[in-house]
Structure formats: structure tokens, C-alpha cells
Design an enzyme around this catalytic site. Structure first.
Site, mmCIF file in Angstrom:
data_model
loop_
_atom_site.group_PDB
_atom_site.id
_atom_site.type_symbol
_atom_site.label_atom_id
_atom_site.label_comp_id
_atom_site.label_asym_id
_atom_site.label_seq_id
_atom_site.Cartn_x
_atom_site.Cartn_y
_atom_site.Cartn_z
ATOM 1 N N LEU A 1 0.870 -1.270 0.037
ATOM 2 C CA LEU A 1 0.061 0.209 -0.022
ATOM 3 C C LEU A 1 0.847 1.259 0.157
ATOM 4 O O LEU A 1 1.059 1.868 1.046
ATOM 5 C CB LEU A 1 -0.940 -0.080 1.248
ATOM 6 C CG LEU A 1 -2.121 -1.001 1.089
ATOM 7 C CD1 LEU A 1 -2.847 -0.813 2.498
ATOM 8 C CD2 LEU A 1 -2.651 -1.143 -0.102
ATOM 9 N N HIS A 2 1.463 1.489 -1.307
ATOM 10 C CA HIS A 2 2.378 2.664 -1.267
ATOM 11 C C HIS A 2 1.367 3.897 -1.899
ATOM 12 O O HIS A 2 -0.034 3.549 -1.822
ATOM 13 C CB HIS A 2 3.401 2.571 -2.052
ATOM 14 C CG HIS A 2 3.108 2.095 -3.795
ATOM 15 N ND1 HIS A 2 2.958 3.221 -4.403
ATOM 16 C CD2 HIS A 2 3.045 0.969 -4.236
ATOM 17 C CE1 HIS A 2 2.465 2.641 -5.708
ATOM 18 N NE2 HIS A 2 2.499 1.179 -5.465
ATOM 19 N N LEU A 3 1.874 4.936 -2.055
ATOM 20 C CA LEU A 3 1.067 6.113 -2.418
ATOM 21 C C LEU A 3 -0.234 5.924 -3.189
ATOM 22 O O LEU A 3 -1.523 6.229 -2.998
ATOM 23 C CB LEU A 3 1.850 7.399 -2.633
ATOM 24 C CG LEU A 3 0.970 8.780 -2.908
ATOM 25 C CD1 LEU A 3 0.602 9.026 -1.376
ATOM 26 C CD2 LEU A 3 2.099 9.826 -3.151
#
Length: 91
Positions: free
Chosen positions: A14-16
Site C-alpha cells: 500500500l504505497h501512495l
């Protein structure tokens, strides 16, 4: 309140970008939407409607989170967010 465990499958966790997609989907519902996470270092609860909260959870690919929805549209929210996460959040 309803809850379900979901495995994060997108390669970067769950990166940007996927965090933003998750938050945008969560904002469509009136329910309180959170998820519990756990790794070797920390455990906690993140607000799925806050990008900073989601990013702070440091969820990686393969991690299992427990989505929790509470409110008038909780069932609908849980289904939509589970589907979004299981489909890789656009990745």
C-alpha cells in the site's frame, strides 16, 4: 460492525497510489472504515479514509489486513473495499 481478512496482492504493497485509491473508495461510504495490521515490528489500526494513516501502516505485498466497517452502509463498504484490495488497487 462487519469485518473480513484480506490479503494485499499488489507488488509494492500500500504505497501512495494504491493507498490513494483505497482512501477514495472508502470516502464513498458513511461508515467508519478501519483496518488492523500486524508485522514483525508493530501492530495497529489505520483509518482507511486517511492516506497518511494507510501509508503509516507500511503494509507490504502478501500482508493480511482485517478490514472493519461500522455504520449504515457497512456491508456495501466491506464488499467494495474487499473487491478493490483483492483486485490489486489498480496495479
Amino acid at each position: 460492525m462487519v469485518s473480513r481478512k484480506v490479503k494485499v496482492i499488489n507488488p509494492s504493497g500500500l504505497h501512495l497510489r494504491p493507498a490513494g485509491i483505497l482512501c477514495n473508495k472508502a470516502m464513498n461510504y458513511k461508515s467508519l472504515i478501519t483496518f488492523e495490521y500486524e508485522d514483525k515490528i508493530k501492530t495497529g489500526v489505520a483509518n482507511a479514509k486517511s492516506v497518511l494513516s494507510v501509508l503509516g501502516a507500511c503494509v507490504k505485498s502478501g500482508d493480511v489486513i482485517e478490514l472493519k466497517c461500522e455504520g449504515e452502509d457497512e456491508e456495501e463498504a466491506l464488499e467494495a473495499l474487499t473487491l478493490a484490495i483483492e483486485s490489486g488497487l489498480g496495479e
